[in-house]
Design a protein around this motif. Structure first.
Motif, PDB file in Angstrom:
ATOM      1  N   TRP A  10       0.822  -1.218   0.000  1.00 27.57           N
ATOM      2  CA  TRP A  10       0.000   0.000   0.000  1.00 27.57           C
ATOM      3  C   TRP A  10       0.854   1.265   0.000  1.00 27.57           C
ATOM      4  CZ3 TRP A  10      -4.410  -1.159   4.132  1.00 27.57           C
ATOM      5  CH2 TRP A  10      -5.140  -2.282   3.708  1.00 27.57           C
ATOM      6  N   LYS A  11       2.149   1.114   0.192  1.00 30.60           N
ATOM      7  CA  LYS A  11       3.061   2.269   0.250  1.00 30.60           C
ATOM      8  C   LYS A  11       2.519   3.298   1.248  1.00 30.60           C
ATOM      9  CE  LYS A  11       4.304   1.333  -4.508  1.00 30.60           C
ATOM     10  NZ  LYS A  11       5.030   1.767  -5.670  1.00 30.60           N
ATOM     11  N   MET A  12       2.643   4.590   0.944  1.00 30.78           N
ATOM     12  CA  MET A  12       2.202   5.624   1.899  1.00 30.78           C
ATOM     13  C   MET A  12       0.797   6.094   1.502  1.00 30.78           C
ATOM     14  SD  MET A  12       4.439   8.840   3.302  1.00 30.78           S
ATOM     15  CE  MET A  12       4.050   9.990   1.997  1.00 30.78           C
ATOM     16  N   GLY A  95      14.342  -3.769   0.672  1.00 32.79           N
ATOM     17  CA  GLY A  95      15.051  -3.577  -0.597  1.00 32.79           C
ATOM     18  C   GLY A  95      14.199  -2.935  -1.683  1.00 32.79           C
ATOM     19  N   HIS A  96      13.038  -2.396  -1.309  1.00 35.88           N
ATOM     20  CA  HIS A  96      12.172  -1.796  -2.339  1.00 35.88           C
ATOM     21  C   HIS A  96      12.906  -0.660  -3.050  1.00 35.88           C
ATOM     22  CE1 HIS A  96       8.832   0.213  -4.296  1.00 35.88           C
ATOM     23  NE2 HIS A  96       8.191  -0.934  -4.185  1.00 35.88           N
ATOM     24  N   SER A  97      12.661  -0.527  -4.342  1.00 34.74           N
ATOM     25  CA  SER A  97      13.417   0.468  -5.133  1.00 34.74           C
ATOM     26  C   SER A  97      13.161   1.893  -4.645  1.00 34.74           C
ATOM     27  CB  SER A  97      13.068   0.352  -6.611  1.00 34.74           C
ATOM     28  OG  SER A  97      11.738   0.722  -6.822  1.00 34.74           O
ATOM     29  N   TYR A 167      11.087  -9.681  -7.948  1.00 34.05           N
ATOM     30  CA  TYR A 167      11.765  -9.026  -9.070  1.00 34.05           C
ATOM     31  C   TYR A 167      10.902  -7.858  -9.514  1.00 34.05           C
ATOM     32  CZ  TYR A 167      13.219  -7.854 -13.749  1.00 34.05           C
ATOM     33  OH  TYR A 167      13.603  -7.140 -14.863  1.00 34.05           O
ATOM     34  N   GLU A 168      11.430  -6.657  -9.317  1.00 37.27           N
ATOM     35  CA  GLU A 168      10.673  -5.457  -9.658  1.00 37.27           C
ATOM     36  C   GLU A 168      11.538  -4.532 -10.516  1.00 37.27           C
ATOM     37  OE1 GLU A 168       7.255  -4.773  -6.688  1.00 37.27           O
ATOM     38  OE2 GLU A 168       9.001  -3.717  -5.940  1.00 37.27           O
ATOM     39  N   PRO A 169      11.434  -4.662 -11.841  1.00 33.76           N
ATOM     40  CA  PRO A 169      12.185  -3.738 -12.694  1.00 33.76           C
ATOM     41  C   PRO A 169      11.734  -2.310 -12.381  1.00 33.76           C
ATOM     42  CG  PRO A 169      10.588  -5.031 -13.989  1.00 33.76           C
ATOM     43  CD  PRO A 169      10.562  -5.577 -12.604  1.00 33.76           C
ATOM     44  N   ILE A 173       7.734   0.067 -12.213  1.00 34.51           N
ATOM     45  CA  ILE A 173       7.030   0.346 -10.953  1.00 34.51           C
ATOM     46  C   ILE A 173       6.269   1.655 -11.048  1.00 34.51           C
ATOM     47  CG2 ILE A 173       7.320   0.824  -8.496  1.00 34.51           C
ATOM     48  CD1 ILE A 173       9.597  -1.104  -8.432  1.00 34.51           C
ATOM     49  N   GLY A 174       4.947   1.539 -10.926  1.00 32.88           N
ATOM     50  CA  GLY A 174       4.092   2.725 -10.909  1.00 32.88           C
ATOM     51  C   GLY A 174       4.048   3.467 -12.230  1.00 32.88           C
ATOM     52  N   THR A 175       4.546   2.847 -13.299  1.00 36.08           N
ATOM     53  CA  THR A 175       4.634   3.549 -14.585  1.00 36.08           C
ATOM     54  C   THR A 175       3.533   3.131 -15.554  1.00 36.08           C
ATOM     55  OG1 THR A 175       6.086   1.809 -15.441  1.00 36.08           O
ATOM     56  CG2 THR A 175       7.157   3.744 -14.457  1.00 36.08           C
ATOM     57  N   GLY A 213       5.564  -4.700 -10.686  1.00 37.33           N
ATOM     58  CA  GLY A 213       5.758  -3.621 -11.649  1.00 37.33           C
ATOM     59  C   GLY A 213       4.532  -3.511 -12.529  1.00 37.33           C
ATOM     60  N   SER A 214       3.595  -2.639 -12.088  1.00 38.25           N
ATOM     61  CA  SER A 214       2.370  -2.383 -12.846  1.00 38.25           C
ATOM     62  C   SER A 214       1.558  -3.647 -13.129  1.00 38.25           C
ATOM     63  CB  SER A 214       2.684  -1.625 -14.142  1.00 38.25           C
ATOM     64  OG  SER A 214       3.278  -0.367 -13.838  1.00 38.25           O
ATOM     65  N   VAL A 215       1.511  -4.538 -12.132  1.00 39.19           N
ATOM     66  CA  VAL A 215       0.615  -5.699 -12.271  1.00 39.19           C
ATOM     67  C   VAL A 215      -0.824  -5.205 -12.129  1.00 39.19           C
ATOM     68  CG1 VAL A 215      -0.134  -7.899 -11.258  1.00 39.19           C
ATOM     69  CG2 VAL A 215       2.309  -7.343 -11.390  1.00 39.19           C
ATOM     70  N   ALA A 232       2.895 -12.176  -7.173  1.00 38.77           N
ATOM     71  CA  ALA A 232       3.042 -10.770  -7.551  1.00 38.77           C
ATOM     72  C   ALA A 232       3.114  -9.881  -6.320  1.00 38.77           C
ATOM     73  CB  ALA A 232       1.873 -10.342  -8.430  1.00 38.77           C
ATOM     74  N   LEU A 233       3.954  -8.850  -6.438  1.00 43.49           N
ATOM     75  CA  LEU A 233       3.932  -7.763  -5.460  1.00 43.49           C
ATOM     76  C   LEU A 233       3.260  -6.602  -6.181  1.00 43.49           C
ATOM     77  CD1 LEU A 233       4.665  -6.576  -2.712  1.00 43.49           C
ATOM     78  CD2 LEU A 233       6.936  -6.040  -3.587  1.00 43.49           C
ATOM     79  N   VAL A 234       2.140  -6.166  -5.631  1.00 38.81           N
ATOM     80  CA  VAL A 234       1.272  -5.226  -6.344  1.00 38.81           C
ATOM     81  C   VAL A 234       1.222  -3.908  -5.584  1.00 38.81           C
ATOM     82  CG1 VAL A 234      -1.034  -4.898  -7.319  1.00 38.81           C
ATOM     83  CG2 VAL A 234      -0.122  -7.232  -7.042  1.00 38.81           C
ATOM     84  N   GLY A 235       1.526  -2.816  -6.261  1.00 33.54           N
ATOM     85  CA  GLY A 235       1.460  -1.506  -5.628  1.00 33.54           C
ATOM     86  C   GLY A 235       0.121  -0.842  -5.891  1.00 33.54           C
ATOM     87  N   GLY A 236       0.076   0.002  -6.922  1.00 31.25           N
ATOM     88  CA  GLY A 236      -1.119   0.802  -7.206  1.00 31.25           C
ATOM     89  C   GLY A 236      -2.417   0.008  -7.254  1.00 31.25           C
ATOM     90  N   ALA A 237      -2.378  -1.148  -7.897  1.00 26.36           N
ATOM     91  CA  ALA A 237      -3.609  -1.928  -8.054  1.00 26.36           C
ATOM     92  C   ALA A 237      -4.001  -2.690  -6.786  1.00 26.36           C
ATOM     93  CB  ALA A 237      -3.472  -2.888  -9.238  1.00 26.36           C
TER      94      ALA A 237
END
Ligand code: PEP
Length: 258
Positions: A10-12, A95-97, A167-169, A173-175, A213-215, A232-237
């Motif tokens: 969920w990040k911040m 280790g998150h980018s 693995y997160e190119p 990420i978020g692009t 990465g944008s999953v 998957a490691l999912v950010g925005g979605a």
């Protein structure tokens, strides 16, 4: 077969009310899907305990987004491993980018954090990935190797059961740009090959390697169908049940397909 694992970073984001509501919806969807995949949510620190309460009765695990490596004591602003396990965390993202790029975290510090987490009962989602310029210069494997060797330095095979690699190119990420299934599979196969050299085939075969990465709902199934993509490691979605639910459904479908 490795059990698929989908984690929401969920990040911040969220506030107390929206975080609780999201956790409740994720728990309900995971329960509806049955015990076929592993699911975790990683909210901001202030909401960990409240989110944990919402997850109760479901199999969804709680994760944090950072930890400090030292024992509790005089480290203003930091959080110890024991504190995370105390509030019910099973996982921590390291280790998150964003922490590497924005906060300047280096492999050596990440390694200390991984060692601290795995010395207690805390699983680690260890993120690695190359920048766009690295990929364009054909340096992807060299970057992954450096990050793996640095982050996992002095960690023996016994703790690898507590570690998941993500693995997160960085360029994905978020692009909205996602690695192609072939690019993801190629990087994951390289990572598994490195783990095999380091720890032997038996250990390496058991380590789950997530793609991040944008999953999204519309690319999850093809990515998760790759032989070396174990989740998957999912950010925005992961920030709405409407987007995260279909990703969990895709993972459950892939798990059923074997
Ligand atoms: C992430 O930050 O771990 C991530 C994968 O983000 P997104 O899904 O938004 O690209």
């Amino acid at each position: 077969m490795r059990r698929l694992f989908v984690a929401g970073n969920w990040k911040m984001n969220t506030n107390l009310a929206s975080g609780k509501e999201l956790a409740k919806a994720v728990a309900a969807e995971a329960t509806r899907l049955g015990d076929v995949i592993d699911v975790a949510v990683c909210p901001p620190f202030p909401y960990l305990a409240s989110v944990k309460t919402e997850l109760q009765g479901s199999k969804v695990k709680l994760g944090a987004q950072n930890v400090w490596f030292a024992a509790p004591g005089a480290f203003t602003g930091e959080t110890a491993v024991e504190m995370l396990t105390d509030v019910g965390c099973s996982w921590v993202i390291l280790g998150h980018s964003e922490r590497r790029q924005i906060l300047g975290e280096k492999d050596e510090l990440i390694n200390k954090k991984i060692a601290a987490a795995t010395s207690e009962d805390l699983g680690v989602i260890f993120c690695i990935g190359e920048l766009l310029e690295d990929r364009q210069a054909a340096r992807t494997e060299a970057v992954l190797e450096t990050q793996l060797a640095g982050g996992l330095a002095n960690l023996d095979a016994a703790v690898m059961g507590q570690i998941v690699i993500a693995y997160e190119p960085v360029w994905a990420i978020g692009t909205g740009v996602t690695a192609s299934p072939e690019q993801a599979e190629g990087a994951h196969a390289f990572i598994r090959g490195w783990l095999t050299k380091q720890y032997g085939a038996k250990v390496a075969d058991g380590v789950r390697i997530l793609y991040g990465g944008s999953v999204k709902a519309d690319n999850a199934e093809i990515l998760l169908s790759q032989p070396n993509v174990d989740g998957a490691l999912v950010g925005g979605a992961s920030l709405t049940a409407a987007q995260f639910g279909p990703i969990l459904q895709a993972a459950a479908k892939c798990a059923a397909a074997g």
